[in-house]
Write an enzyme that holds these catalytic residues in place. Structure first.
Site, PDB file in Angstrom:
ATOM      1  N   ALA A 138      17.880   1.207  -7.299  1.00 18.49           N
ATOM      2  CA  ALA A 138      18.813   1.556  -6.499  1.00 18.49           C
ATOM      3  C   ALA A 138      18.833   1.106  -5.069  1.00 18.49           C
ATOM      4  O   ALA A 138      18.942   1.501  -4.139  1.00 18.49           O
ATOM      5  CB  ALA A 138      19.120   3.185  -6.618  1.00 18.49           C
TER       6      ALA A 138
ATOM      7  N   ASN B 105       9.914  -5.736  -7.612  1.00 24.41           N
ATOM      8  CA  ASN B 105       8.387  -6.101  -7.983  1.00 24.41           C
ATOM      9  C   ASN B 105       8.312  -6.633  -9.187  1.00 24.41           C
ATOM     10  O   ASN B 105       8.833  -6.268 -10.163  1.00 24.41           O
ATOM     11  CB  ASN B 105       7.454  -4.907  -7.499  1.00 24.41           C
ATOM     12  CG  ASN B 105       7.449  -3.775  -8.361  1.00 24.41           C
ATOM     13  OD1 ASN B 105       7.069  -3.712  -9.296  1.00 24.41           O
ATOM     14  ND2 ASN B 105       8.354  -2.794  -7.738  1.00 24.41           N
TER      15      ASN B 105
ATOM     16  N   CYS C 262     -13.536 -16.498   2.933  1.00 25.98           N
ATOM     17  CA  CYS C 262     -14.563 -16.814   4.047  1.00 25.98           C
ATOM     18  C   CYS C 262     -13.469 -17.211   5.057  1.00 25.98           C
ATOM     19  O   CYS C 262     -13.850 -16.967   6.329  1.00 25.98           O
ATOM     20  CB  CYS C 262     -15.389 -18.151   3.895  1.00 25.98           C
ATOM     21  SG  CYS C 262     -14.540 -19.613   3.330  1.00 25.98           S
TER      22      CYS C 262
END
Lengths: 703, 642
Positions: free
Chosen positions: B50, B144, B199
């Site tokens: 919604a 999503n 890294c």
């Protein structure tokens, strides 16, 4: 909720009241607006939002399509919205006070069986299409504009929503009378709005809308005309000149900006010594392979150009450019010579190879991205009022072509007109000064935004610092140039002299306008001017660009190979205009039952019966005749528009029904165009958009 | 008298509802033909979500004449929704979206429609196959990929048409999924999310994004559940300040705790990094920050916002996250210390369970401040809190206009499904289209269409069989289940049974002794003990016949079960994996991937499970956590805000 008023107040009184309300609103609404608008700020940026909030919109035609459009403008928070309807009520309705007032005289459901044309009072048929009309509104016989304004107001208390209960005919009559008495005319009335949205109104030749559209045209007020018709929809934008700054002002706008010559800044060392000192600090011979891999590509390109010139003419000629194919190969060889370990990936060199055009094709000072014609246009524009110098008298030929009806706008411009004048003026003034800037400083102003590149942090930050400093300097230079130009123009601009002193001040570029000028500099590559066709220049395709129509549509029509029948959109466009022409002749749309034939108290069954097959058959024949002549006049495509029998039948069968879902789509598109017009961002529609709900497809073209 | 009035009011309300509907149906009848009206009247629609598209969708559906709509959404209303989710007002902020949306729509059209709002995650097992089967069409208005994939799978399993939609900024898309006839959501390849090397995040950031991802890791390290895969766990001294093992109690005051964190992260850790000299041969080493000293230059700040549980303090000192100017390093230091102290003081009970939420002003203040300090230490460009929020929350631009258009297109597709019964029949014709919406960038406004393709044969969702099973779980052991349901009803002989990625049973000979022992033990266990529950999905593969099936299980009472002739009710069956065999021989990539997996799994599972894993990986699911190798990538959250 703010109170809504009826027609008892005069138009001008309304305007004054509106402005007062806007003042109180701006105080109230500020603190929490950032949270509410967070997601859209990311699309059009703070500046775009400021322009949206400043806007005053007028909607004429509060049917579903119009209401959906305005809903999508109230939500993002435009300043004010005024809702109007088009026709006079057929039944007398003496007082229609404020929304919510308990008025016993409104209880009769006299308008529930409205005929096809009485769109002014909330009717049962509105319930079927317009979400913002409730049963209660119908029962009380409220003017539809009032009901719609009430519900729209609920969506956002930062917007001032009002309803004006006056028909377009009455309004035009009244404004004409005012004009004769030397007061404001139609132009003055439309000038108070930033955008006019017109929904579900015939655009046929004698329609009152034409008057309004002409006034908008001369007052430079953009008009967005939208229409839902059965399965089909149409949006048309009419504005003499739409000035846009960029492809979008939100985050990520910088990243989209194309690179320019100043990234390399390599051509003329004397124009940017700091940058060249930085470039010179690199020496490939002295770098080990790890370090070589991190040299930013502008350094590589600049050095490559230098090396190439050394080889070609001993570095004497600073203006030699590697513009031939073989030069490219030579450059590639130079680059490969510097690579330390070709087998391992030296991405920075790959990047440099991809950007070779920056030193091959781009000359410093050359105006890119379609800027040249705009800068040329700007030469003729006045830096004070933004009109052509010929018009405002800047060229010394007096007040020239100025329309007398506009006199009042020029002496007492409404706020929206004042804002329009100022932004136009600054737009053209800036472009005009770009020429002077290039002449004086060798290149266009630098933007601070450095594109992402392979580099070690140190070099990147150093490069960024150099660009930032230069960008700041360029903004200062540009501001100074603009102010100088304005001083020259102010002596000549007749428009300026008409304005009251306080308004004159506002047109000037302030000494501290750097933020504003910085925005213009940043947007330089996105400057566009879109000129649409005039409102009367619609159905008569005498224009040379007509022949380009089909190609254009095919380009933009998305070649994804969907179920696309070429030319259906042209036919739909022609039929929509034909439906208006039909309406002008018959007083109804094709497929609608003739007005007099339907009893006022007709039951639903009776109404439905009128949409009989017989009526459809008869109207198909009638409508085809009208459509053929309209299509011939339009000459939309060189082959002519094919008017498919099924399509005509579809048009007749739907009886101009307004389907809510189509209205929702069309309202979305129309509102989006309005936002583009308000913010000056993204490419606006030029000039017609057709939605085909049957295939879920669309097309846009000039019609 | 009063009674008469009431009766009149009721009667008029009734007439009113009939009238609004009658008007809607009149338009429907003239445009789609009279036969459309009863179809629309009888249709039951499910709207999932919604939000931006969902609100528009509810309005359009009700306005079109649909009378029975259910809307599922788990979220509450946020201030930032109000610029486009037009059913919500400021007074609704904090209330559940689905309930408010349903109420608002019904209040505009009293008596005409039944809109039911359900506050729940749509992946909840109570929404089982029979739930989906009770709807005519399902409309996705989700934000999503996870939920989209779930609803898509359920619709394919249930054989219910799905209209899928989405919007970001000026772009939007609408797809139609007719199970078995057109491509489903999983049939189309997805763009993998943006990733960064570990890294880069841990030691060598050079973009604001890197610092923000780092700050989010720091937030979950300090306040979230214990997670060994967090890339920052090796920060020296940080373990003492981590949420686990009750270490929080050791610091007397919140301020002292904040200073401890700041010192270990911005001083000691950076000093350690500086000492790793080979990192800094071609890059300037970072500078350690004296956060305490920096913060001393600024006045203390406080945290307002809607969900802060602290007493409100003077406005001037409250942290404003909407500003578009960058915070100075000193101000960031101040915010960093104060926000940690704030969480310690006012959210102590939640420490260890918190996860980053972009709409939580406190969490966002932490991330913005920490990222800025990190940026300052590494000489990276600082960003404003506004921009930081956009990056940290993966916020997708959203405007009202696009949602309005997308919702309109969805409803047109729903009507198309209803008006075209051929879609349900044998012959598939090119009736459905995917509409792509390109709002504005660089070219004119357009809605394009593309004819729906038939299902992708290699798709993990479309290419298997589905069956719905109603069974009293408590009455069965796995052994009984195997004989009666799998072998007799599904006619699968040599089978593997997988529940929630656990291999429960495998009748193939390839298994070693330890495995066989486990399978035998499982056969004696009850289904409930093995993790079967209402709404769970069991994967059944027949390796000899090369067929597979997903069994969607509904738990029923014994009494209900007695009504079934077999004691259970099975609807659906196995489907041949023809396509998988082809895919396997063609797709070298997937067989290479296979070798990295457990060999035992490889023996039985066939490509079905493989390709599902593949799909999950591609979407950035971190089900097993990112492996902590140099090559590993970390993902930004896959959140798409509508």
């Amino acid at each position: 909720m703010s109170q809504l008023r009826g027609s008892d107040e005069s138009v001008s009184g309304d305007a004054a009241c509106l402005e007062e309300k806007e003042k109180t609103r701006s105080k109230m609404a500020q603190p929490s607006s950032a949270g509410r608008y967070d997601r859209q700020l990311r699309v059009w940026g703070e500046r775009g939002q400021e322009l949206v909030e400043r806007a005053r919109i007028c909607l004429i035609g509060s049917s579903a399509t119009g209401t959906e459009t305005i809903k999508n403008l109230v939500l993002p928070g435009v300043g004010a919205v005024q809702v109007m309807d088009t026709q006079s009520p057929s039944c007398g309705l003496r007082s229609h006070g404020c929304y919510g007032a308990t008025d016993a005289s409104h209880t009769g459901a006299t308008h529930s069986t409205a005929d096809a044309d009485t769109t002014q009072i909330c009717a049962a048929r509105d319930l079927g299409s317009n979400f913002f009309v409730t049963e209660d509104d119908v029962r009380h016989g409220r003017p539809r504009a009032v009901a719609v304004a009430h519900w729209l107001q609920e969506l956002n208390d930062a917007v001032v929503c009002t309803a004006e209960h006056i028909s377009l005919d009455e309004l035009l009559e009244k404004l004409d009378a005012d004009n004769e008495r030397g007061k404001s005319g139609v132009e003055m009335w439309v000038a108070q709005f930033s955008v006019l949205v017109v929904a579900q109104m015939p655009f046929s030749e004698r329609a009152p809308l034409r008057r309004l559209a002409a006034a908008c045209w001369s007052a430079r007020v953009p008009l967005v005309w939208c229409r839902s018709y059965g399965h089909y929809g149409m949006v048309r934008v009419i504005d003499r000149e739409i000035l846009t700054y960029s492809g979008g002002g939100g985050e990520g706008a910088d990243a989209r900006q194309p690179l320019d010559a100043s990234v390399t800044g390599s051509a003329s060392p004397e124009l940017w010594p700091e940058l060249h000192a930085f470039y010179d600090s690199f020496d490939f011979a002295a770098l080990d392979s790890a370090a070589t891999r991190l040299v930013p590509y502008p350094v590589i390109l600049s050095k490559a150009l230098h090396e190439w010139r050394e080889k070609h003419n001993g570095g004497e000629d600073h203006h030699a450019f590697p513009n031939l194919r073989k030069h490219r190969t030579e450059l590639q060889q130079i680059l490969d010579g510097w690579r330390k370990s070709p087998q391992c990936d030296e991405e920075n060199f790959d990047e440099a190879m991809r950007k070779l055009r920056l030193i091959c094709d781009v000359r410093p000072g050359e105006l890119q991205h379609g800027l040249a014609p705009l800068v040329a246009d700007a030469e003729h524009m006045c830096g004070i009022c933004g009109e052509e110098q010929e018009v405002c008298g800047g060229s010394g030929s007096g007040t020239g072509r100025d329309v007398s009806g506009l006199k009042n706008i020029h002496s007492q411009p409404p706020e929206a007109a004042m804002h329009r004048m100022r932004s136009r003026a600054h737009y053209w003034l800036f472009l005009r000064c770009v020429r002077a800037f290039v002449d004086q400083f060798g290149d266009v102003p630098v933007t601070a935004a450095l594109p992402d590149m392979v580099s070690d942090t140190e070099s990147y930050v150093a490069l960024q610092r150099i660009f930032h400093a230069r960008a700041r300097l360029d903004v200062e230079r540009m501001t100074a140039l603009m102010r100088q130009q304005q001083i020259k123009d102010s002596a000549r601009c007749s428009r300026m002299r008409l304005l009251p002193a306080s308004a004159r001040e506002r047109l000037l570029v302030e000494p501290d306008a750097e933020q504003h000028v910085a925005y213009l500099c940043k947007s330089l590559r996105g400057f566009r001017a879109t000129r649409t066709r005039a409102p009367d220049d619609t159905r008569y395709g005498r224009h040379p660009e007509d022949s380009e129509l089909v190609a254009q549509s095919n380009n933009s029509g998305g070649g994804t190979g969907g179920e696309k029948d070429d030319g259906v959109e042209f036919a739909v466009c022609a039929l929509l205009f034909a439906a208006d022409a039909f309406h002008e002749l018959q007083g109804r749309f094709p497929g609608q039952p003739p007005l007099r034939a339907l009893p006022v108290d007709a039951s639903d069954d009776q109404q439905v019966a009128f949409f009989s097959e017989q009526l459809v058959e008869e109207d198909c024949a009638l409508f085809r005749g009208v459509a053929q002549s309209v299509a011939a006049q339009m000459a939309l495509s060189p082959q002519g528009v094919a008017l498919d029998g099924n399509l005509i039948k579809e048009f007749v069968r739907c009886g101009a029904a307004e389907l809510h879902t189509v209205a929702s789509v069309v309202g979305g598109v129309a509102a989006q165009e309005a936002v583009k017009l308000l913010t000056g961002q993204f490419q606006p529609l030029n000039n017609t958009f057709i939605f085909d709900g049957v295939r879920g497809a669309s097309a846009s073209f000039i019609a | 008298m009063a009674e008469d009035q009431a009766r009149d009011a009721l009667a008029s309300a009734h007439r009113a509802s009939a009238r609004a509907l009658a008007e809607s149906y009149k338009s429907l009848a003239v445009i789609y033909g009279a036969e459309m009206v009863p179809r629309v009247q009888a249709a039951r629609l499910l709207v999932v979500g919604a939000g931006g598209v969902g609100c528009e969708l509810l309005k359009d559906l009700v306005q079109t004449g649909f009378t029975c709509v259910e809307v599922v959404d788990m979220d509450g209303i946020d201030v930032s929704n109000l610029n486009r989710q037009f059913l919500f007002r400021r007074r609704h902020v904090g209330q559940p979206k689905s309930i408010v949306a349903a109420e608002q729509v019904q209040s505009m059209r009293p008596g005409t429609c039944q809109v039911k709002g359900v506050v729940s995650n749509v992946t909840d097992p109570r929404f089982d196959v029979s739930f989906y089967r009770s709807f005519t069409v399902v409309c996705n208005a989700l934000d999503n990929a996870d939920a989209r994939r779930h609803v898509n799978r359920m619709c394919v399993a249930a054989g219910v048409p799905l209209v899928e939609s989405g919007s970001t900024g000026y772009k939007g898309q609408v797809d139609v999924v007719i199970p078995g006839k057109t491509e489903c959501y999983d049939c189309k390849p997805k763009v993998p999310p943006k990733t960064f090397a570990v890294c880069t995040i841990r030691s060598t950031p050079d973009k604001p994004e890197h610092c923000i991802v780092w700050a989010k890791y720091l937030y979950s390290l300090l306040f979230g559940p214990r997670d060994e895969s967090n890339v920052l766990t090796d920060i020296q001294g940080i373990h003492e300040s981590c949420s686990d093992e009750g270490n929080h109690a050791r610091h007397e005051s919140p301020q002292a705790y904040a200073l401890h964190v700041a010192a270990s992260v911005f001083q000691r850790d950076i000093e350690t990094q500086i000492s790793m000299e080979d990192l800094w041969t071609r890059r300037a080493p970072p500078t350690a920050l004296d956060v305490k000293g920096l913060a001393a230059k600024e006045e203390e700040v406080s945290f307002g916002g809607s969900n802060a549980s602290a007493p409100r303090e003077s406005v001037s000192r409250r942290v404003d996250l909407s500003v578009q100017d960058c915070w100075s390093t000193a101000y960031s230091a101040r915010v960093f210390l104060d926000v940690i102290a704030f969480i310690k003081r006012y959210r102590a009970d939640k420490i260890g369970t918190l996860s980053f939420d972009k709409d939580d002003a406190v969490a966002m203040a932490f991330v913005a401040a920490a990222a800025n300090l990190r940026a300052a230490a590494y000489g990276v460009e600082l960003v404003s809190p506004f921009k930081a929020k956009g990056i940290a929350g993966n916020i997708v631009h959203a405007v009202a206009t696009t949602n309005a258009i997308v919702a309109g297109l969805v409803v047109l597709q729903v009507l198309r499904i209803l008006s075209d019964p051929i879609a349900y029949g044998q012959s598939h014709r090119a009736a459905f289209v995917t509409s792509h919406l390109t709002g504005a960038v660089g070219r004119q406004f357009l809605i394009n269409n593309e004819v729906s393709k038939p299902p992708n044969l290699t798709c993990v969702t479309c290419s298997r069989g589905y069956a719905a099973l109603k069974i009293p779980l408590a009455d069965y052991t796995l052994g009984e289940f195997l004989t009666r349901v799998v072998q007799n009803a599904l006619c699968a002989k040599t089978v593997a049974l997988v529940l929630k990625n656990d291999l429960l049973f495998d009748s193939d000979d390839g298994a070693d002794d330890v495995e066989k022992e486990m399978y035998d033990a499982n056969l004696k266990k009850g289904l409930v003990e093995l993790g079967f529950s209402n709404g769970c999905i069991l994967e059944v593969s027949d390796l000899v016949l090369n067929r597979s099936c997903l069994v969607c299980i509904t738990d029923v009472s014994q009494k209900e079960a007695r009504a079934f002739p077999d004691g259970f009710l099975l609807d659906g069956g196995m489907k041949e994996n023809v396509a998988h065999v082809e895919a396997n021989t063609l797709d070298m990539g997937s067989s290479a991937r296979k070798s990295e997996d457990d060999a035992g799994l490889e023996m039985w599972s066939g490509p079905t499970v493989e390709s599902r894993k593949h799909a999950l990986d591609a979407d950035g699911q971190e089900t097993e956590g990112p492996p902590r190798t140099k090559r590993a990538k970390v993902n930004l959250n896959d959140i798409i805000e509508l």
